[in-house]
Design a protein around this motif. Structure first.
Motif, PDB file in Angstrom:
ATOM      1  N   GLU A 184       0.827  -1.217   0.000  1.00  0.00           N
ATOM      2  CA  GLU A 184       0.000   0.000   0.000  1.00  0.00           C
ATOM      3  C   GLU A 184       0.856   1.260   0.000  1.00  0.00           C
ATOM      4  O   GLU A 184       0.427   2.314  -0.472  1.00  0.00           O
ATOM      5  CB  GLU A 184      -0.939  -0.006   1.213  1.00  0.00           C
ATOM      6  N   GLU A 185       2.088   1.140   0.516  1.00  0.00           N
ATOM      7  CA  GLU A 185       3.023   2.278   0.504  1.00  0.00           C
ATOM      8  C   GLU A 185       3.750   2.394  -0.841  1.00  0.00           C
ATOM      9  O   GLU A 185       4.611   3.248  -1.018  1.00  0.00           O
ATOM     10  CB  GLU A 185       4.047   2.118   1.630  1.00  0.00           C
ATOM     11  N   GLY A 186       3.391   1.516  -1.793  1.00  0.00           N
ATOM     12  CA  GLY A 186       4.004   1.560  -3.129  1.00  0.00           C
ATOM     13  C   GLY A 186       5.368   0.916  -3.191  1.00  0.00           C
ATOM     14  O   GLY A 186       6.147   1.166  -4.112  1.00  0.00           O
ATOM     15  N   LYS A 187       5.688   0.046  -2.215  1.00  0.00           N
ATOM     16  CA  LYS A 187       6.986  -0.636  -2.195  1.00  0.00           C
ATOM     17  C   LYS A 187       6.811  -2.095  -2.603  1.00  0.00           C
ATOM     18  O   LYS A 187       5.792  -2.718  -2.300  1.00  0.00           O
ATOM     19  CB  LYS A 187       7.588  -0.585  -0.785  1.00  0.00           C
ATOM     20  N   SER A 188       7.829  -2.639  -3.262  1.00  0.00           N
ATOM     21  CA  SER A 188       7.792  -4.041  -3.669  1.00  0.00           C
ATOM     22  C   SER A 188       7.871  -4.950  -2.450  1.00  0.00           C
ATOM     23  O   SER A 188       8.515  -4.606  -1.451  1.00  0.00           O
ATOM     24  CB  SER A 188       8.973  -4.358  -4.596  1.00  0.00           C
ATOM     25  N   ALA A 189       7.260  -6.116  -2.548  1.00  0.00           N
ATOM     26  CA  ALA A 189       7.286  -7.081  -1.436  1.00  0.00           C
ATOM     27  C   ALA A 189       8.716  -7.509  -1.107  1.00  0.00           C
ATOM     28  O   ALA A 189       9.023  -7.822   0.043  1.00  0.00           O
ATOM     29  CB  ALA A 189       6.440  -8.301  -1.785  1.00  0.00           C
ATOM     30  N   ARG A 190       9.617  -7.494  -2.108  1.00  0.00           N
ATOM     31  CA  ARG A 190      10.996  -7.919  -1.852  1.00  0.00           C
ATOM     32  C   ARG A 190      11.774  -6.930  -0.976  1.00  0.00           C
ATOM     33  O   ARG A 190      12.869  -7.234  -0.513  1.00  0.00           O
ATOM     34  CB  ARG A 190      11.741  -8.159  -3.167  1.00  0.00           C
ATOM     35  N   SER A 191      11.213  -5.735  -0.749  1.00  0.00           N
ATOM     36  CA  SER A 191      11.924  -4.728   0.058  1.00  0.00           C
ATOM     37  C   SER A 191      11.858  -5.023   1.559  1.00  0.00           C
ATOM     38  O   SER A 191      12.576  -4.417   2.337  1.00  0.00           O
ATOM     39  CB  SER A 191      11.361  -3.325  -0.218  1.00  0.00           C
ATOM     40  N   LEU A 192      11.001  -5.969   1.974  1.00  0.00           N
ATOM     41  CA  LEU A 192      10.905  -6.330   3.394  1.00  0.00           C
ATOM     42  C   LEU A 192      11.927  -7.401   3.756  1.00  0.00           C
ATOM     43  O   LEU A 192      12.414  -8.132   2.894  1.00  0.00           O
ATOM     44  CB  LEU A 192       9.505  -6.879   3.705  1.00  0.00           C
ATOM     45  N   ASP A 193      12.250  -7.494   5.057  1.00  0.00           N
ATOM     46  CA  ASP A 193      13.095  -8.582   5.559  1.00  0.00           C
ATOM     47  C   ASP A 193      12.185  -9.709   6.048  1.00  0.00           C
ATOM     48  O   ASP A 193      11.167  -9.453   6.696  1.00  0.00           O
ATOM     49  CB  ASP A 193      13.969  -8.099   6.722  1.00  0.00           C
ATOM     50  N   TYR A 194      12.580 -10.954   5.744  1.00  0.00           N
ATOM     51  CA  TYR A 194      11.757 -12.099   6.112  1.00  0.00           C
ATOM     52  C   TYR A 194      12.597 -13.152   6.843  1.00  0.00           C
ATOM     53  O   TYR A 194      13.791 -13.313   6.548  1.00  0.00           O
ATOM     54  CB  TYR A 194      11.167 -12.762   4.856  1.00  0.00           C
ATOM     55  N   SER A 195      11.962 -13.873   7.768  1.00  0.00           N
ATOM     56  CA  SER A 195      12.608 -15.032   8.370  1.00  0.00           C
ATOM     57  C   SER A 195      12.529 -16.183   7.365  1.00  0.00           C
ATOM     58  O   SER A 195      11.816 -16.098   6.359  1.00  0.00           O
ATOM     59  CB  SER A 195      11.887 -15.439   9.670  1.00  0.00           C
ATOM     60  N   ASP A 196      13.246 -17.289   7.639  1.00  0.00           N
ATOM     61  CA  ASP A 196      13.221 -18.440   6.723  1.00  0.00           C
ATOM     62  C   ASP A 196      11.809 -18.996   6.580  1.00  0.00           C
ATOM     63  O   ASP A 196      11.380 -19.340   5.474  1.00  0.00           O
ATOM     64  CB  ASP A 196      14.172 -19.537   7.232  1.00  0.00           C
ATOM     65  N   ASP A 197      11.094 -19.084   7.702  1.00  0.00           N
ATOM     66  CA  ASP A 197       9.719 -19.602   7.650  1.00  0.00           C
ATOM     67  C   ASP A 197       8.808 -18.681   6.828  1.00  0.00           C
ATOM     68  O   ASP A 197       7.971 -19.140   6.051  1.00  0.00           O
ATOM     69  CB  ASP A 197       9.144 -19.739   9.064  1.00  0.00           C
ATOM     70  N   GLU A 198       9.011 -17.368   7.010  1.00  0.00           N
ATOM     71  CA  GLU A 198       8.198 -16.402   6.264  1.00  0.00           C
ATOM     72  C   GLU A 198       8.487 -16.485   4.767  1.00  0.00           C
ATOM     73  O   GLU A 198       7.578 -16.371   3.947  1.00  0.00           O
ATOM     74  CB  GLU A 198       8.462 -14.985   6.782  1.00  0.00           C
ATOM     75  N   LEU A 199       9.754 -16.715   4.424  1.00  0.00           N
ATOM     76  CA  LEU A 199      10.121 -16.845   3.008  1.00  0.00           C
ATOM     77  C   LEU A 199       9.422 -18.033   2.365  1.00  0.00           C
ATOM     78  O   LEU A 199       8.994 -17.965   1.207  1.00  0.00           O
ATOM     79  CB  LEU A 199      11.640 -16.994   2.853  1.00  0.00           C
ATOM     80  N   GLU A 200       9.298 -19.131   3.118  1.00  0.00           N
ATOM     81  CA  GLU A 200       8.589 -20.311   2.596  1.00  0.00           C
ATOM     82  C   GLU A 200       7.124 -19.969   2.295  1.00  0.00           C
ATOM     83  O   GLU A 200       6.575 -20.367   1.273  1.00  0.00           O
ATOM     84  CB  GLU A 200       8.667 -21.472   3.596  1.00  0.00           C
ATOM     85  N   THR A 201       6.501 -19.201   3.208  1.00  0.00           N
ATOM     86  CA  THR A 201       5.109 -18.785   2.996  1.00  0.00           C
ATOM     87  C   THR A 201       5.006 -17.889   1.769  1.00  0.00           C
ATOM     88  O   THR A 201       4.098 -18.035   0.948  1.00  0.00           O
ATOM     89  CB  THR A 201       4.577 -18.028   4.239  1.00  0.00           C
ATOM     90  N   MET A 202       5.965 -16.958   1.623  1.00  0.00           N
ATOM     91  CA  MET A 202       5.939 -16.020   0.496  1.00  0.00           C
ATOM     92  C   MET A 202       6.142 -16.741  -0.843  1.00  0.00           C
ATOM     93  O   MET A 202       5.554 -16.365  -1.853  1.00  0.00           O
ATOM     94  CB  MET A 202       7.009 -14.939   0.682  1.00  0.00           C
ATOM     95  N   LYS A 203       6.966 -17.805  -0.832  1.00  0.00           N
ATOM     96  CA  LYS A 203       7.154 -18.591  -2.064  1.00  0.00           C
ATOM     97  C   LYS A 203       5.831 -19.214  -2.504  1.00  0.00           C
ATOM     98  O   LYS A 203       5.509 -19.270  -3.686  1.00  0.00           O
ATOM     99  CB  LYS A 203       8.184 -19.709  -1.821  1.00  0.00           C
ATOM    100  N   GLU A 204       5.085 -19.675  -1.517  1.00  0.00           N
ATOM    101  CA  GLU A 204       3.799 -20.318  -1.803  1.00  0.00           C
ATOM    102  C   GLU A 204       2.809 -19.313  -2.409  1.00  0.00           C
ATOM    103  O   GLU A 204       2.037 -19.639  -3.305  1.00  0.00           O
ATOM    104  CB  GLU A 204       3.234 -20.868  -0.478  1.00  0.00           C
ATOM    105  N   ILE A 205       2.859 -18.062  -1.934  1.00  0.00           N
ATOM    106  CA  ILE A 205       1.932 -17.034  -2.426  1.00  0.00           C
ATOM    107  C   ILE A 205       2.317 -16.561  -3.826  1.00  0.00           C
ATOM    108  O   ILE A 205       1.483 -16.185  -4.632  1.00  0.00           O
ATOM    109  CB  ILE A 205       1.882 -15.829  -1.449  1.00  0.00           C
ATOM    110  N   SER A 206       3.625 -16.568  -4.109  1.00  0.00           N
ATOM    111  CA  SER A 206       4.138 -16.234  -5.443  1.00  0.00           C
ATOM    112  C   SER A 206       3.746 -14.829  -5.919  1.00  0.00           C
ATOM    113  O   SER A 206       3.097 -14.650  -6.938  1.00  0.00           O
ATOM    114  CB  SER A 206       3.659 -17.269  -6.467  1.00  0.00           C
ATOM    115  N   LEU A 207       4.188 -13.828  -5.167  1.00  0.00           N
ATOM    116  CA  LEU A 207       3.962 -12.439  -5.575  1.00  0.00           C
ATOM    117  C   LEU A 207       4.977 -12.033  -6.636  1.00  0.00           C
ATOM    118  O   LEU A 207       6.155 -12.376  -6.549  1.00  0.00           O
ATOM    119  CB  LEU A 207       4.081 -11.498  -4.367  1.00  0.00           C
ATOM    120  N   ILE A 208       4.530 -11.254  -7.608  1.00  0.00           N
ATOM    121  CA  ILE A 208       5.444 -10.807  -8.673  1.00  0.00           C
ATOM    122  C   ILE A 208       6.507  -9.874  -8.108  1.00  0.00           C
ATOM    123  O   ILE A 208       7.676  -9.944  -8.482  1.00  0.00           O
ATOM    124  CB  ILE A 208       4.677 -10.089  -9.802  1.00  0.00           C
ATOM    125  N   SER A 209       6.115  -8.989  -7.190  1.00  0.00           N
ATOM    126  CA  SER A 209       7.081  -8.001  -6.681  1.00  0.00           C
ATOM    127  C   SER A 209       8.066  -8.605  -5.688  1.00  0.00           C
ATOM    128  O   SER A 209       8.907  -7.909  -5.142  1.00  0.00           O
ATOM    129  CB  SER A 209       6.352  -6.805  -6.058  1.00  0.00           C
TER     130      SER A 209
END
Length: 364
Positions: free
Chosen positions: A170-195
């Motif tokens: 919502e702030e106009g930033k790509s999802a990759r700009s956040l820091d994620y834990s290993d578990d969170e990265l696994e969840t994000m892979k499943e969601i498959s966001l383009i950004s």
């Protein structure tokens, strides 16, 4: 590895694709020339394969390869169906990384959809469309998670993550700009966001910029500043030069690049940048039947690397017999390398290195 080539209409995207894949995608001076994604498969240049082929004279040579997907030009409002809209966005969800071609040259003969050349504005246009599309996906996922939460309190962490990503988008930033834990990265892979996908900006410059010096191109400077902010890579390239290089034989190609003060083509540089961006390396297998390169992630252990060849190799892994490419080349044969004690027997915890030449022992 699958790379999606994206960019606004008329920035040189299809010209670059044609040059690096020689696949003959249509290229013309009007928007939406590319409607269906064109796909081209390119061998990864690797002199180690060439040297091993001379040593073993194999029946078959198999190089690593990259699949390039030329995806239709994007315009403002694509996430809402403008231009080719969601058709474009569905194609880009399937790639491992994005090569974003950005126009960094002036040419009155080539129209720009916005009327002027401004690479940062162009980057913002595409980024925002990707972010808008991702926002819809995150909002739907949040709704589903909230409903499921009533029966599964373990989803609280996932909901917190989704809400954090939503605020970022919502702030106009790509999802990759956040820091994620290993578990969170696994969840994000499943969601498959383009950004979330890693990006290489291919700064498309005029042919004579390589002779004048890329550092003098103000457009490229601005793209580099932007890339530094978001941890992306920048690769200056001239689609026109690549188009000319693609027509030449190897010897002519080397002479042509030397005249321009370039040690390698844009394709070679793009492949190296892609491997680096995605954290990839290659190990090699060699013998009379076949010399072959296998692409794996940095940090892959020997059994999982063996599994790239066949699942039985991983399941029944006993050991890996490994010699470094440099050592084999210096000694001239596997027999000589064994006599010198340079062929190592490695177990399940061995982490593969780029250029390892391997024979896997297994029993199923």
């Amino acid at each position: 590895m699958k790379l999606g080539i994206v960019g606004l209409p008329n920035v040189g995207k299809s010209t670059l694709f044609n040059a690096i894949t020689k696949a003959g995608a249509e290229s013309a001076n009007y928007p939406f020339c590319t409607i269906e994604p064109n796909v081209g498969v390119v061998d990864v240049p690797d002199e180690r394969i060439d040297s091993l082929a001379k040593m073993y004279n194999p029946k078959k040579i198999t190089r690593a390869y990259i699949e390039f997907v030329d995806i239709a030009g994007l315009v403002k409002g694509a996430s809402k169906g403008e231009g080719l809209g969601n058709k474009f966005l569905s194609h880009i969800r399937e790639v491992d990384a994005i090569v974003h071609v950005v126009r960094c040259f002036e040419d009155t003969n080539i129209t720009h959809v916005e009327g002027t050349v401004d690479p940062i504005r162009d980057i913002d246009t595409i980024d925002l469309e990707l972010i808008f599309s991702d926002l819809e996906i995150i909002e739907r996922r949040i709704d589903r998670t909230k409903k499921a939460l009533k029966g599964d309190k373990g989803l609280v962490k996932e909901l917190d993550l989704l809400e954090r990503v939503k605020v970022c988008l919502e702030e106009g930033k790509s999802a990759r700009s956040l820091d994620y834990s290993d578990d969170e990265l696994e969840t994000m892979k499943e969601i498959s966001l383009i950004s979330m996908k890693p990006v290489i900006y291919a700064a498309n410059v005029a042919e004579d910029d390589f002779q004048k010096g890329i550092e003098n191109n103000e457009f490229v400077k601005r793209v580099k500043e932007r890339a530094d902010e978001e941890g992306a890579e920048v690769m200056p390239v001239s689609a026109k030069i690549e188009e000319e290089v693609a027509q030449l034989e190897q010897e002519e190609k080397e002479m042509f690049l030397e005249e321009l003060g370039m040690s390698e083509s844009g394709l070679d540089r793009l492949i190296k940048a892609s491997y680096s961006l995605l954290g990839l390396i290659s190990y090699l297998t060699a013998g009379e039947p076949e010399v072959r390169a296998w692409t794996i992630k940095k940090g892959t252990k020997a059994p999982q690397a063996a599994g790239k060849i066949h699942s039985d190799f991983e399941r029944g892994f006993i050991r890996a017999e490994v010699v470094a490419y440099k050592d084999l080349m210096e000694l001239g044969s596997m027999t000589a390398a064994k006599e010198k004690g340079l062929v190592r027997s490695e177990g399940k915890e061995y982490v593969m290195k780029d250029g390892d030449i391997v024979l896997f022992r297994f029993n199923v």
